[in-house]
Design a protein around this motif. Sequence first.
Motif, PDB file in Angstrom:
ATOM      1  N   ASP A 846     -12.153  -2.261  14.641  1.00 39.07           N
ATOM      2  CA  ASP A 846     -10.791  -2.509  14.150  1.00 39.07           C
ATOM      3  C   ASP A 846     -10.555  -1.789  12.816  1.00 39.07           C
ATOM      4  OD1 ASP A 846      -8.315  -3.600  14.239  1.00 39.07           O
ATOM      5  OD2 ASP A 846      -8.955  -5.696  14.246  1.00 39.07           O
ATOM      6  N   TYR A 847      -9.300  -1.430  12.521  1.00 36.07           N
ATOM      7  CA  TYR A 847      -8.989  -0.874  11.195  1.00 36.07           C
ATOM      8  C   TYR A 847      -7.619  -1.367  10.755  1.00 36.07           C
ATOM      9  CZ  TYR A 847      -6.117   2.513  13.765  1.00 36.07           C
ATOM     10  OH  TYR A 847      -5.189   3.088  14.574  1.00 36.07           O
ATOM     11  N   SER A 848      -7.437  -1.468   9.427  1.00 33.33           N
ATOM     12  CA  SER A 848      -6.171  -1.996   8.933  1.00 33.33           C
ATOM     13  C   SER A 848      -6.019  -1.680   7.443  1.00 33.33           C
ATOM     14  CB  SER A 848      -6.139  -3.512   9.120  1.00 33.33           C
ATOM     15  OG  SER A 848      -4.952  -4.035   8.589  1.00 33.33           O
ATOM     16  N   SER A 849      -4.756  -1.682   6.971  1.00 30.92           N
ATOM     17  CA  SER A 849      -4.542  -1.562   5.525  1.00 30.92           C
ATOM     18  C   SER A 849      -3.968  -2.877   5.012  1.00 30.92           C
ATOM     19  CB  SER A 849      -3.586  -0.417   5.228  1.00 30.92           C
ATOM     20  OG  SER A 849      -2.430  -0.549   6.025  1.00 30.92           O
ATOM     21  N   MET A 850      -4.245  -3.194   3.761  1.00 30.17           N
ATOM     22  CA  MET A 850      -3.755  -4.440   3.165  1.00 30.17           C
ATOM     23  C   MET A 850      -3.059  -4.086   1.861  1.00 30.17           C
ATOM     24  SD  MET A 850      -7.454  -6.029   3.717  1.00 30.17           S
ATOM     25  CE  MET A 850      -8.143  -6.140   5.355  1.00 30.17           C
ATOM     26  N   VAL A 851      -1.784  -4.432   1.746  1.00 31.01           N
ATOM     27  CA  VAL A 851      -1.031  -4.062   0.545  1.00 31.01           C
ATOM     28  C   VAL A 851      -0.678  -5.330  -0.234  1.00 31.01           C
ATOM     29  CG1 VAL A 851       1.012  -2.874  -0.317  1.00 31.01           C
ATOM     30  CG2 VAL A 851      -0.084  -2.085   1.788  1.00 31.01           C
ATOM     31  N   LEU A 852      -1.228  -5.451  -1.441  1.00 31.50           N
ATOM     32  CA  LEU A 852      -0.956  -6.622  -2.282  1.00 31.50           C
ATOM     33  C   LEU A 852       0.111  -6.234  -3.300  1.00 31.50           C
ATOM     34  CD1 LEU A 852      -4.713  -7.574  -2.881  1.00 31.50           C
ATOM     35  CD2 LEU A 852      -3.187  -8.520  -1.151  1.00 31.50           C
ATOM     36  N   CYS A 853       1.331  -6.777  -3.120  1.00 28.88           N
ATOM     37  CA  CYS A 853       2.451  -6.367  -3.988  1.00 28.88           C
ATOM     38  C   CYS A 853       2.607  -7.337  -5.156  1.00 28.88           C
ATOM     39  CB  CYS A 853       3.760  -6.363  -3.202  1.00 28.88           C
ATOM     40  SG  CYS A 853       3.715  -5.339  -1.768  1.00 28.88           S
ATOM     41  N   ASP A 854       2.002  -7.048  -6.273  1.00 22.56           N
ATOM     42  CA  ASP A 854       2.205  -7.827  -7.495  1.00 22.56           C
ATOM     43  C   ASP A 854       1.233  -7.277  -8.522  1.00 22.56           C
ATOM     44  OD1 ASP A 854       2.381  -9.798  -9.578  1.00 22.56           O
ATOM     45  OD2 ASP A 854       3.217 -11.170  -8.089  1.00 22.56           O
ATOM     46  N   ARG A 855       1.731  -6.975  -9.721  1.00 18.71           N
ATOM     47  CA  ARG A 855       0.820  -6.363 -10.707  1.00 18.71           C
ATOM     48  C   ARG A 855      -0.294  -7.336 -11.101  1.00 18.71           C
ATOM     49  NH1 ARG A 855       1.470  -8.192 -15.662  1.00 18.71           N
ATOM     50  NH2 ARG A 855       3.302  -9.463 -16.118  1.00 18.71           N
ATOM     51  N   ARG A 856      -0.046  -8.643 -10.901  1.00 11.19           N
ATOM     52  CA  ARG A 856      -1.062  -9.641 -11.307  1.00 11.19           C
ATOM     53  C   ARG A 856      -2.354  -9.521 -10.492  1.00 11.19           C
ATOM     54  NH1 ARG A 856       2.405 -14.993 -10.883  1.00 11.19           N
ATOM     55  NH2 ARG A 856       3.195 -13.836  -9.089  1.00 11.19           N
ATOM     56  N   TYR A 857      -2.257  -8.917  -9.281  1.00  9.99           N
ATOM     57  CA  TYR A 857      -3.480  -8.739  -8.485  1.00  9.99           C
ATOM     58  C   TYR A 857      -4.460  -7.788  -9.152  1.00  9.99           C
ATOM     59  CZ  TYR A 857      -1.650 -11.145  -4.340  1.00  9.99           C
ATOM     60  OH  TYR A 857      -1.181 -12.093  -3.463  1.00  9.99           O
ATOM     61  N   SER A 858      -3.967  -6.950 -10.122  1.00 10.87           N
ATOM     62  CA  SER A 858      -4.863  -5.959 -10.711  1.00 10.87           C
ATOM     63  C   SER A 858      -5.754  -6.550 -11.811  1.00 10.87           C
ATOM     64  CB  SER A 858      -4.049  -4.791 -11.275  1.00 10.87           C
ATOM     65  OG  SER A 858      -3.187  -5.281 -12.289  1.00 10.87           O
ATOM     66  N   ARG A 859      -5.520  -7.832 -12.176  1.00  8.72           N
ATOM     67  CA  ARG A 859      -6.375  -8.453 -13.215  1.00  8.72           C
ATOM     68  C   ARG A 859      -7.803  -8.589 -12.688  1.00  8.72           C
ATOM     69  NH1 ARG A 859      -2.271 -13.438 -14.136  1.00  8.72           N
ATOM     70  NH2 ARG A 859      -3.138 -13.891 -12.079  1.00  8.72           N
ATOM     71  N   PRO A 860      -8.798  -8.217 -13.501  1.00  9.90           N
ATOM     72  CA  PRO A 860     -10.195  -8.284 -13.017  1.00  9.90           C
ATOM     73  C   PRO A 860     -10.570  -9.665 -12.487  1.00  9.90           C
ATOM     74  CG  PRO A 860     -10.080  -7.166 -15.144  1.00  9.90           C
ATOM     75  CD  PRO A 860      -8.705  -7.665 -14.863  1.00  9.90           C
ATOM     76  N   ALA A 861     -10.115 -10.738 -13.170  1.00  9.08           N
ATOM     77  CA  ALA A 861     -10.484 -12.094 -12.733  1.00  9.08           C
ATOM     78  C   ALA A 861      -9.932 -12.373 -11.336  1.00  9.08           C
ATOM     79  CB  ALA A 861      -9.932 -13.118 -13.720  1.00  9.08           C
ATOM     80  N   THR A 862      -8.742 -11.842 -11.054  1.00  5.10           N
ATOM     81  CA  THR A 862      -8.128 -12.066  -9.737  1.00  5.10           C
ATOM     82  C   THR A 862      -8.829 -11.226  -8.676  1.00  5.10           C
ATOM     83  OG1 THR A 862      -6.028 -12.454 -10.841  1.00  5.10           O
ATOM     84  CG2 THR A 862      -5.934 -12.019  -8.486  1.00  5.10           C
ATOM     85  N   LEU A 863      -9.082  -9.962  -9.003  1.00  6.06           N
ATOM     86  CA  LEU A 863      -9.765  -9.075  -8.048  1.00  6.06           C
ATOM     87  C   LEU A 863     -11.133  -9.632  -7.662  1.00  6.06           C
ATOM     88  CD1 LEU A 863      -9.003  -5.485  -9.395  1.00  6.06           C
ATOM     89  CD2 LEU A 863      -8.331  -6.427  -7.194  1.00  6.06           C
ATOM     90  N   SER A 864     -11.803 -10.264  -8.637  1.00  8.95           N
ATOM     91  CA  SER A 864     -13.163 -10.755  -8.365  1.00  8.95           C
ATOM     92  C   SER A 864     -13.158 -11.883  -7.343  1.00  8.95           C
ATOM     93  CB  SER A 864     -13.818 -11.236  -9.657  1.00  8.95           C
ATOM     94  OG  SER A 864     -13.191 -12.438 -10.068  1.00  8.95           O
TER      95      SER A 864
END
Length: 890
Positions: A846-864
Amino acid sequence: RFTSMENGRAQFPFPYQPYNIQEQFMQALYSALDQGKVGIFESPTGTGKSLSLICGALSWLTDYEEKRRQEAAALLQEGEAALSTSSAQFSTTSSPAEPDWIMDFVQKKAERDLVSKLKEEELKRKKREERLEMIRNNVQLKYAMKRKSCEDDEAFKLLQLSKEEQTETQGDQEDEELIVGEYESDDELKTRSRFCGAEDDTDDELVEEHVTKIYYCSRTHSQLAQFVHEVQKSPFSKDISLVTLGSRQNLCINEEVRHLGSIQRINDRCMEMQKNKHEKQHHEEGVKRKRGPAKSVCPYNKASALQQMRDDVLGTVHDIEQMLKLGRETHACPYYSTRLAIPPAQLVVLPYQMLLHEATRRAAGVQLKGQVVIIDEAHNLSDTLSCIHSAELTGAQLCRAHSQLTQYADRYKSRLKAKNLMYIKQILFVIEGLVRVLGGKVGQNPQSQTTQTGTEMLTINNFLFKAQIDNINLFKLQRYFEKSMISRKLGGFVEKYAGSGVSLHTQINSNKENRRTEGLNRYLQTLQSNQSTAPVSSADQQGSVEAEKVLSASPMMQVEGFFMALTNSNTDGRVVVHRQGTLSESSVKFLLLNPAVHFAQVLKQCRAVIIAGGTMQPVSDFKQELLFSAGVEAERITEFSCGHVIPPENILPLVLCSGPSGQELDFTFQNRDSPRMMDETGRILSNICNVVPGGVVCFFPSYEYSRRIISHWEASGALNRLANKKKIFQEPKKANQVEQVLSEFSRCIQRCALDSGGVTGALLFSVVGGKMSEGINFSDDLGRCVVMVGMPYPNIKSPELQEKMSYLDKHLPHSGGRSPGQALIENLCMKAVNQSIGRAIRHRGDYSSMVLCDRRYSRPATLSKLPTWIKDRTSTHTTFGPAFAALRKV
C-alpha cells in the motif's frame, strides 16, 4: 522440538515466512511472557500483529506446558527414588529431642504426599488430553448425538403444544419468585457460623481447576471474530482449545428470550428460567409442588447437551457465528457451554468489559491468578477503564425506580421479612436523597418539575453530605443488592404487572380496587394487542416498541451500578450533578478519575500482561497513569515498538504551515472561523484533488466545524470546484449508515479508475474520533491521501475534562516543564490524529500521502508524538510550493 525457554525460541511456527519485524515481535513477546513482565507492544496496523500475537504467545504456552511436564516427571522420579531408599540415613542426622522413627515417618509422609500429588496431577492431565483427543477424532459419536437431539426436539415441540392448551391458574403462591428471600447481613452470618460451622458448598467436586491459559481481549465483537479467524489460519488451529465468551445478548439461541431486545431483560428472563430449572429438580425429588402456573424452563439448558457442546467447542476452534449454529444443532446453550469451557481452555477470547470489570469477571468465572492477559487495541485503555466504571442516572430513572420499589414493598408488605423491608427503606431513602440533590421530589411527575439549570462537580464525600445520605452504609447496601438480587426481582415484578395497577412512572396507590380489576385489565390488554392490526409504518412501530421496552424495564440495575460507583475511595472519583430545566432531564453522573485502581487487580493477579495496539504513542503518560499509579515497578515493564512493513518511500507525510496564497495555517479556536482560513483550506484541497488519483479522505476536528466550513464552501462555490474533480461524500450522522456510505465511496472510486472522465475519484469528509476514524480501513485506492485539517483538541471547557486535568496535576509528577493536565490534552489530540492517519496504510504494497494542515504540527514536541514509522518520514514545509511539488511527484 522443545527449545529451552531461558534463551527464547529459535523459530516460531507461522503460516508463511514471517517479516523480520514479526520475528522480533514474537521473540520480545515470548521473553515478556516467560519473565512475567508487563509489556507494551506497538505494531502498526497492516503488519500482521494478530498473527504475531497468536504464534508468539501460543509457542510460549506449549513450551511452558512441556517444561512443567518435564519438571513434574523429574520430581516424581526423585520422589519415588527417595521413598525406595532405606530410612537408615535419617537416623544419624535427627535431633536428640525427637525419636528417629518419628523424624523418619514425617519425612516419608511429606515425600509420599508429594509423589501422590504429582501422580494425581499427571493423571488429570492425561485424562484431559485423552478427552480432547477423543473429541477431535470421534465424529461417529457426534452423529449419534445429533440424531438423539433431533428426536428430543420433536418431543419438546409436542410437549409445548400440550402445555399451551393448559390454562394458567392463579393462586396466592404465584408471586413466590418475585419475593426477596430471607436476608442476613455478613455480621449475623459470622456469629452464626461460629456456632453452627459454615455450610460448605456441595458443588466443590464439580469445580474444575483452571489450566494455564491466555486471555485475549479486544473492544468489539467484530475485532474478536477477526482474531479467531486468524487463529483458525495459524499452525496452532488443530491443537489449541479456544473459547470465545460473550454476553447473553450475543450468545442466546432461545428465540422467546432473544426477542426481548434489551440486555437487561434478556439477562433477567434467562436467570428466571435457571431458577425455575433448579426448583423443578427439587419437586421431582418428591417434594409436593405448590399449586400455580407451570414455570417455563429453557430447553437449551440440559447438562448433557451443555457438556457435549463444551467438548465440541474445545475440540475445534469456533467463532461466535459458528457457535450459535452449533448450539442450534446440538440444542445446547452457547452462553452456558462456553462458561463450562473456561477452566480447560488454553486461549479464552473475550470483550474488554468481561475482563476489566471485576464483578463481570467474577460472574463469568474468569480467574486471572497466574494467567496471561493480552489486551489488544489498547490505545484507549485508560478511557475504556474510566467508562466501564462510570455510571449515570437521570431524574426520570430515579423517580421510576422509587415509584416501582415503593409499589413492590406495598404489595408484598405482609410477605417480606423485616430485614428486607429495612434494606428496601434504605434504598428508597438514598434514591430520595439523589432526587433532592437534583432539586426535585419523588412521588411527583419528574417531567413537570422544574430545576435550576447548572452543573456542579463534587467529591464523593461532599456529594453524600449534600444528598444527606452520608449515614447510610453503602457497602452493606451493595452486599444486599448482590445477595438478594432485588433489582432482578423488581424487574420481574414490573414486567408482570405493567398496566395493571402498577404504574411504571409516578406514584398511583395500588389499592384493593386496582388489585381486583387487574386480571380484567390484563385480559383487555391482551385483546387490544391481538387486535391492533391498524397499518402503522414499521419504523414507527419499531420506535414505539423500543421506547415501551425502555420504559417498562426497571431502572433499578442502573441505580445499583451508581450505588456501587459511590463506594470508590473519595479521591478516585467525582460526581457531576447536571441540572437541566426539568427533573426528568437532569442527571447525576459518577466519573472515575483514577482508572489505575481497577487495573491494579489485573496487574497484580496475572503472571504477565501484554498491552498491544497499532499506535500506543505517547507511551510515557500511559505508563504513568495506568502502570506506575497501580504500583508496577519500572523493571517489570518492557516496551516493544516496530516500524511498518512497507518500504519507507511508500508514505509521504507532510506538515503544511501555509496555503497556496501564503495564508498561515493556524486553526486555533480564535482563527479557524475566519473566511480567509476556510477559503485557504478549500484551495489546498482543490490542489490535492487535482493531482491525487482515487480516494481522498479529509478529517475535520469536530462535527460542528465540518458543518460550518462545508456550508461556507457551498456559498463561495469552492465545493462545486471540488465536485468537478471528485464526487463528494460525507460521514453520516447515524452509525447504521456508515456501511452504505463506505460501499458507495469505494464503488465510485472503482468506477472512476475505469472511466477516464473528468471525475478522478471521490472525496470523503470525516470527523476525527467519529464513526470513520476507527476500525475502518482506507486501504489502496480508498485512501491515497489523508488530509488533517487543524488539531483535534478535546473541548477544554468540559467540566469532566477540567476535573481530570486537575486530578492528574495533583497526583502525577510534572515532566519537561509541562503539567500532566496539559500533557493529557496534547496526548488525547495526537492519539486521535494517529488513529485517523494510520487508517490509510493497511498492507505491504500500500502507499499513501498524509497532509497535516496546521503550523502547530511542526513543533518538535508534537512531531515526537507521531508513530515512529510516520515521524521518520515527515517533512515540514513553511510554504505550499515545495510541498505540492513533493506530492505531485508521487
